[in-house]
Enzyme design. Sequence first.
Site, PDB file in Angstrom:
ATOM      1  N   SER A  15       0.699  -1.269  -0.026  1.00 30.96           N
ATOM      2  CA  SER A  15       0.001   0.060  -0.022  1.00 30.96           C
ATOM      3  C   SER A  15       0.820   1.458   0.043  1.00 30.96           C
ATOM      4  O   SER A  15       2.008   1.409   0.250  1.00 30.96           O
ATOM      5  CB  SER A  15      -0.923  -0.299   1.229  1.00 30.96           C
ATOM      6  OG  SER A  15      -1.386   1.257   1.851  1.00 30.96           O
ATOM      7  N   LEU A  17       3.160   4.340  -0.140  1.00 34.93           N
ATOM      8  CA  LEU A  17       4.718   4.679  -0.541  1.00 34.93           C
ATOM      9  C   LEU A  17       5.178   3.420  -1.079  1.00 34.93           C
ATOM     10  O   LEU A  17       5.920   3.300  -2.292  1.00 34.93           O
ATOM     11  CB  LEU A  17       5.165   5.188   0.412  1.00 34.93           C
ATOM     12  CG  LEU A  17       4.792   6.650   1.013  1.00 34.93           C
ATOM     13  CD1 LEU A  17       5.721   7.483   2.109  1.00 34.93           C
ATOM     14  CD2 LEU A  17       4.146   7.616  -0.030  1.00 34.93           C
ATOM     15  N   ASP A  36       4.646  -7.761   3.553  1.00 40.12           N
ATOM     16  CA  ASP A  36       3.567  -7.169   4.224  1.00 40.12           C
ATOM     17  C   ASP A  36       2.965  -8.010   5.288  1.00 40.12           C
ATOM     18  O   ASP A  36       2.843  -9.163   5.106  1.00 40.12           O
ATOM     19  CB  ASP A  36       2.500  -6.282   3.235  1.00 40.12           C
ATOM     20  CG  ASP A  36       2.039  -5.015   3.937  1.00 40.12           C
ATOM     21  OD1 ASP A  36       2.343  -4.012   3.439  1.00 40.12           O
ATOM     22  OD2 ASP A  36       0.996  -5.076   4.617  1.00 40.12           O
ATOM     23  N   VAL A  58       7.901  -7.351  10.060  1.00 41.90           N
ATOM     24  CA  VAL A  58       9.059  -6.984   9.913  1.00 41.90           C
ATOM     25  C   VAL A  58       9.646  -6.602  11.304  1.00 41.90           C
ATOM     26  O   VAL A  58      10.952  -6.934  11.481  1.00 41.90           O
ATOM     27  CB  VAL A  58       9.353  -5.207   9.334  1.00 41.90           C
ATOM     28  CG1 VAL A  58       9.068  -5.470   7.911  1.00 41.90           C
ATOM     29  CG2 VAL A  58       8.448  -4.187  10.193  1.00 41.90           C
ATOM     30  N   CYS A  84       9.557   0.351   3.759  1.00 46.11           N
ATOM     31  CA  CYS A  84       8.292   1.381   3.998  1.00 46.11           C
ATOM     32  C   CYS A  84       7.293   0.945   5.086  1.00 46.11           C
ATOM     33  O   CYS A  84       6.409   1.768   5.161  1.00 46.11           O
ATOM     34  CB  CYS A  84       7.569   1.385   2.771  1.00 46.11           C
ATOM     35  SG  CYS A  84       8.395   2.357   1.290  1.00 46.11           S
ATOM     36  N   TYR A 159       5.970   8.056  17.281  1.00 44.17           N
ATOM     37  CA  TYR A 159       6.090   8.000  15.964  1.00 44.17           C
ATOM     38  C   TYR A 159       7.557   8.899  15.737  1.00 44.17           C
ATOM     39  O   TYR A 159       8.522   8.349  15.010  1.00 44.17           O
ATOM     40  CB  TYR A 159       5.201   8.673  15.276  1.00 44.17           C
ATOM     41  CG  TYR A 159       5.228   8.616  13.777  1.00 44.17           C
ATOM     42  CD1 TYR A 159       5.216   7.228  13.093  1.00 44.17           C
ATOM     43  CD2 TYR A 159       5.410   9.628  13.255  1.00 44.17           C
ATOM     44  CE1 TYR A 159       5.287   7.225  11.848  1.00 44.17           C
ATOM     45  CE2 TYR A 159       5.313   9.747  11.723  1.00 44.17           C
ATOM     46  CZ  TYR A 159       5.178   8.550  11.007  1.00 44.17           C
ATOM     47  OH  TYR A 159       5.514   8.567   9.812  1.00 44.17           O
ATOM     48  N   LYS A 163      11.388   7.326  14.251  1.00 44.69           N
ATOM     49  CA  LYS A 163      11.601   7.901  12.904  1.00 44.69           C
ATOM     50  C   LYS A 163      13.051   8.648  13.137  1.00 44.69           C
ATOM     51  O   LYS A 163      13.893   8.628  12.432  1.00 44.69           O
ATOM     52  CB  LYS A 163      10.686   8.781  12.249  1.00 44.69           C
ATOM     53  CG  LYS A 163       9.254   8.054  11.970  1.00 44.69           C
ATOM     54  CD  LYS A 163       9.376   7.040  10.803  1.00 44.69           C
ATOM     55  CE  LYS A 163       8.338   6.506  10.342  1.00 44.69           C
ATOM     56  NZ  LYS A 163       8.439   5.520   9.295  1.00 44.69           N
ATOM     57  N   PHE A 192       2.016  12.913   2.306  1.00 43.37           N
ATOM     58  CA  PHE A 192       1.862  12.075   0.882  1.00 43.37           C
ATOM     59  C   PHE A 192       0.422  11.545   1.118  1.00 43.37           C
ATOM     60  O   PHE A 192       0.010  11.153   1.977  1.00 43.37           O
ATOM     61  CB  PHE A 192       2.928  11.154   0.807  1.00 43.37           C
ATOM     62  CG  PHE A 192       4.069  11.675   0.257  1.00 43.37           C
ATOM     63  CD1 PHE A 192       5.057  12.449   0.808  1.00 43.37           C
ATOM     64  CD2 PHE A 192       4.477  11.323  -1.185  1.00 43.37           C
ATOM     65  CE1 PHE A 192       6.179  13.126   0.328  1.00 43.37           C
ATOM     66  CE2 PHE A 192       5.629  12.100  -1.582  1.00 43.37           C
ATOM     67  CZ  PHE A 192       6.739  12.793  -1.110  1.00 43.37           C
ATOM     68  N   THR A 194      -1.570   8.878   0.872  1.00 41.49           N
ATOM     69  CA  THR A 194      -1.647   7.554   0.756  1.00 41.49           C
ATOM     70  C   THR A 194      -2.846   7.096   1.536  1.00 41.49           C
ATOM     71  O   THR A 194      -3.637   7.981   2.073  1.00 41.49           O
ATOM     72  CB  THR A 194      -0.443   6.891   1.816  1.00 41.49           C
ATOM     73  OG1 THR A 194      -0.456   7.338   3.062  1.00 41.49           O
ATOM     74  CG2 THR A 194       0.911   7.391   1.198  1.00 41.49           C
TER      75      THR A 194
END
Length: 253
Positions: A15, A17, A36, A58, A84, A159, A163, A192, A194
């Site tokens: 999905s 990016l 995924d 992941v 991603c 978050y 990051k 973005f 998405t």
Amino acid sequence: MKIEGLAAIVTGGASGLGGATAAMLAELGAKVAVFDVNDEAGAAHAQAIGGLFAHVNVADEASVASGIAAAEAAHGTARILVNCAGVAPAIKTVGKENVAHPLDAFRRTVEINLIGSFNVISQFAARLAAADPLGEERGVIVNTASVAAFDGQIGQAAYAASKSGVVGMTLPVARDLAQHRIRVVTIAPGIFLTPMLMGLPQAAQDSLGTQVPHPSRLGKPEEYAQMVRTIIENPMLNGETIRLDGAIRMAPR
Ligand SMILES: NC(=O)c1ccc[n+]([C@@H]2O[C@H](COP(=O)([O-])OP(=O)(O)OC[C@H]3O[C@@H](n4cnc5c(N)ncnc54)[C@H](O)[C@@H]3O)[C@@H](O)[C@H]2O)c1
């Protein structure tokens, strides 16, 4: 590196990016493995682009190991990794009625976004280190941070921490992997369009877009994929985080 004919892995490739990146790589002739946790969307997208889908969490070592083995059996050793996969919860440090941020939610965010990225990087690179170089390089890793690594907003403690960890490890991992001729570059996207944002009403999307100085709109996933392509193709890009954000600097909220 020239993308055509190479094996590639895109985490979170079902999905957004990652989806656009998987499509770009397939379009340019790469053999793409989509990793995924969303089986339905992942399998459908992999089929649409002529790639392979593997259910991979992941954050789990064994899950990543079996995904990499499946991708390698089908496509050979992967030369390109694009990380991603990610989650973006919004929780304040102290919430309503003075309740503390649930630690599990903080831990899960770091586990997926930061530790998950490193988990795939280290296992991917360990396999790739045994492959022959192609000219001066063996392969390329692209990570996805966020502008929240630098200007995290209210509710983004977990978050932003996850990051900025991705940003922080970019140089040392690039230095570690230099001897194996593997490059590591991180993209820090702004806002973005998405599936995450597509759920918002048009007025809310437009309002977010107007906060971007220029171009004054949300980024397109294809523009993220274009950045990934540039990184793969330009051998001097290494050990750096690139903001891809139309000059936005996020306000506190
Ligand atoms: N969209 C934006 O504006 C934006 C901005 C900055 C950074 N980012 C980052 O870009 C990346 C992609 O975001 P997106 O907007 O495309 O979101 P998205 O939700 O469309 O895609 C993320 C994908 O990651 C997968 N995923 C989640 N947890 C996983 C796990 N444990 N293992 C494997 N896969 C997992 C999801 O199933 C999903 O398919 C994320 O890391 C996000 O933090 C996005």
